[in-house]
Scaffold this motif. Structure first.
Motif, PDB file in Angstrom:
ATOM      1  N   LEU A  29      -3.958  -0.221   4.804  1.00  0.00           N
ATOM      2  CA  LEU A  29      -2.832   0.601   4.345  1.00  0.00           C
ATOM      3  C   LEU A  29      -2.669   0.487   2.832  1.00  0.00           C
ATOM      4  CD1 LEU A  29      -0.330   2.366   4.899  1.00  0.00           C
ATOM      5  CD2 LEU A  29       0.948   0.243   5.242  1.00  0.00           C
ATOM      6  N   PHE A  30      -2.756  -0.716   2.292  1.00  0.00           N
ATOM      7  CA  PHE A  30      -2.642  -0.887   0.841  1.00  0.00           C
ATOM      8  C   PHE A  30      -3.721  -0.087   0.109  1.00  0.00           C
ATOM      9  CE2 PHE A  30      -0.982  -5.377   1.858  1.00  0.00           C
ATOM     10  CZ  PHE A  30       0.316  -4.909   1.983  1.00  0.00           C
ATOM     11  N   ILE A  31      -4.926  -0.130   0.614  1.00  0.00           N
ATOM     12  CA  ILE A  31      -6.033   0.609  -0.005  1.00  0.00           C
ATOM     13  C   ILE A  31      -5.799   2.108   0.106  1.00  0.00           C
ATOM     14  CG2 ILE A  31      -8.508   1.104   0.182  1.00  0.00           C
ATOM     15  CD1 ILE A  31      -8.834  -1.895   0.991  1.00  0.00           C
ATOM     16  N   GLU A  32      -5.294   2.560   1.249  1.00  0.00           N
ATOM     17  CA  GLU A  32      -4.981   3.981   1.442  1.00  0.00           C
ATOM     18  C   GLU A  32      -3.920   4.456   0.453  1.00  0.00           C
ATOM     19  OE1 GLU A  32      -4.913   7.840   3.169  1.00  0.00           O
ATOM     20  OE2 GLU A  32      -6.378   6.228   3.344  1.00  0.00           O
ATOM     21  N   LEU A  33      -2.981   3.575   0.112  1.00  0.00           N
ATOM     22  CA  LEU A  33      -1.920   3.914  -0.837  1.00  0.00           C
ATOM     23  C   LEU A  33      -2.383   3.821  -2.292  1.00  0.00           C
ATOM     24  CD1 LEU A  33       1.082   2.082   0.884  1.00  0.00           C
ATOM     25  CD2 LEU A  33       0.681   4.561   0.764  1.00  0.00           C
ATOM     26  N   VAL A  47      -2.718  -8.201  -4.211  1.00  0.00           N
ATOM     27  CA  VAL A  47      -2.702  -6.752  -4.010  1.00  0.00           C
ATOM     28  C   VAL A  47      -2.113  -6.134  -5.271  1.00  0.00           C
ATOM     29  CG1 VAL A  47      -1.834  -4.854  -2.608  1.00  0.00           C
ATOM     30  CG2 VAL A  47      -2.379  -7.049  -1.531  1.00  0.00           C
ATOM     31  N   PHE A  48      -2.893  -5.280  -5.935  1.00  0.00           N
ATOM     32  CA  PHE A  48      -2.407  -4.548  -7.104  1.00  0.00           C
ATOM     33  C   PHE A  48      -2.059  -3.143  -6.639  1.00  0.00           C
ATOM     34  CE2 PHE A  48      -3.032  -1.792 -10.817  1.00  0.00           C
ATOM     35  CZ  PHE A  48      -2.110  -2.379 -11.662  1.00  0.00           C
ATOM     36  N   LEU A  49      -0.762  -2.849  -6.631  1.00  0.00           N
ATOM     37  CA  LEU A  49      -0.263  -1.568  -6.138  1.00  0.00           C
ATOM     38  C   LEU A  49       1.069  -1.289  -6.819  1.00  0.00           C
ATOM     39  CD1 LEU A  49      -0.683   0.731  -4.023  1.00  0.00           C
ATOM     40  CD2 LEU A  49       0.510  -0.709  -2.378  1.00  0.00           C
ATOM     41  N   PHE A  50       1.346  -0.052  -7.136  1.00  0.00           N
ATOM     42  CA  PHE A  50       2.584   0.373  -7.799  1.00  0.00           C
ATOM     43  C   PHE A  50       2.726  -0.265  -9.179  1.00  0.00           C
ATOM     44  CE2 PHE A  50       3.842  -0.132  -3.186  1.00  0.00           C
ATOM     45  CZ  PHE A  50       3.658   1.205  -2.856  1.00  0.00           C
ATOM     46  N   GLY A  51       1.603  -0.594  -9.813  1.00  0.00           N
ATOM     47  CA  GLY A  51       1.651  -1.225 -11.120  1.00  0.00           C
ATOM     48  C   GLY A  51       2.107  -2.672 -11.068  1.00  0.00           C
ATOM     49  N   GLN A  52       2.083  -3.263  -9.883  1.00  0.00           N
ATOM     50  CA  GLN A  52       2.516  -4.646  -9.690  1.00  0.00           C
ATOM     51  C   GLN A  52       1.427  -5.421  -8.978  1.00  0.00           C
ATOM     52  OE1 GLN A  52       5.929  -4.290  -7.185  1.00  0.00           O
ATOM     53  NE2 GLN A  52       7.003  -2.917  -8.570  1.00  0.00           N
ATOM     54  N   GLU A  78       9.595  -0.224   0.502  1.00  0.00           N
ATOM     55  CA  GLU A  78      10.860   0.508   0.343  1.00  0.00           C
ATOM     56  C   GLU A  78      11.244   0.627  -1.115  1.00  0.00           C
ATOM     57  OE1 GLU A  78      13.554  -1.784   2.759  1.00  0.00           O
ATOM     58  OE2 GLU A  78      13.500  -0.289   4.363  1.00  0.00           O
ATOM     59  N   GLU A  79      11.111  -0.475  -1.863  1.00  0.00           N
ATOM     60  CA  GLU A  79      11.485  -0.480  -3.280  1.00  0.00           C
ATOM     61  C   GLU A  79      10.647   0.494  -4.092  1.00  0.00           C
ATOM     62  OE1 GLU A  79      10.906  -4.576  -4.325  1.00  0.00           O
ATOM     63  OE2 GLU A  79      12.890  -5.176  -3.602  1.00  0.00           O
ATOM     64  N   ASN A  80       9.463   0.828  -3.597  1.00  0.00           N
ATOM     65  CA  ASN A  80       8.569   1.726  -4.311  1.00  0.00           C
ATOM     66  C   ASN A  80       8.475   3.109  -3.659  1.00  0.00           C
ATOM     67  OD1 ASN A  80       7.309   0.119  -6.616  1.00  0.00           O
ATOM     68  ND2 ASN A  80       7.269  -1.295  -4.905  1.00  0.00           N
ATOM     69  N   GLY A  81       9.442   3.437  -2.814  1.00  0.00           N
ATOM     70  CA  GLY A  81       9.556   4.787  -2.273  1.00  0.00           C
ATOM     71  C   GLY A  81       8.628   5.142  -1.128  1.00  0.00           C
ATOM     72  N   VAL A  82       8.013   4.151  -0.494  1.00  0.00           N
ATOM     73  CA  VAL A  82       7.131   4.422   0.639  1.00  0.00           C
ATOM     74  C   VAL A  82       7.922   4.258   1.911  1.00  0.00           C
ATOM     75  CG1 VAL A  82       5.034   3.742   1.857  1.00  0.00           C
ATOM     76  CG2 VAL A  82       5.124   3.620  -0.629  1.00  0.00           C
TER      77      VAL A  82
END
Length: 84
Positions: A29-33, A47-52, A78-82
């Motif tokens: 899921l993280f990779i898909e996002l 995990v590098f996602l949402f600039g974090q 949730e905090e990142n709108g997903v």
């Protein structure tokens, strides 16, 4: 988003917090996002996602994540709108 990833997302957001989310499904899921997943020392995974960068512990030998990890991921998404 593929049906498999959508199902994982729904499972993460379900209440009560499930203990049946597989680590491999969460990573997919993280990779898909659009995230990048890298191994760290020991059982840690970054995990590098949402600039974090979020560092998590990969549970072993069980393939399922514990409830605390699932709740943490749900809050992060949730905090990142997903949402499912």
């Amino acid at each position: 988003m593929r049906a498999k990833h959508h199902k994982t997302l729904q499972l993460i957001f379900s209440r009560p917090t499930p203990a049946s989310v597989k680590w491999s499904d969460a990573v997919a899921l993280f990779i898909e996002l659009g995230g990048e997943v890298t191994e760290r020392e020991g059982s840690r995974v970054a995990v590098f996602l949402f600039g974090q960068i979020k560092v998590m512990h990969r549970r072993h030998p069980s393939p399922e994540m514990d409830k605390g990890a699932v709740a943490s991921i749900r809050k992060w998404l949730e905090e990142n709108g997903v949402k499912p």
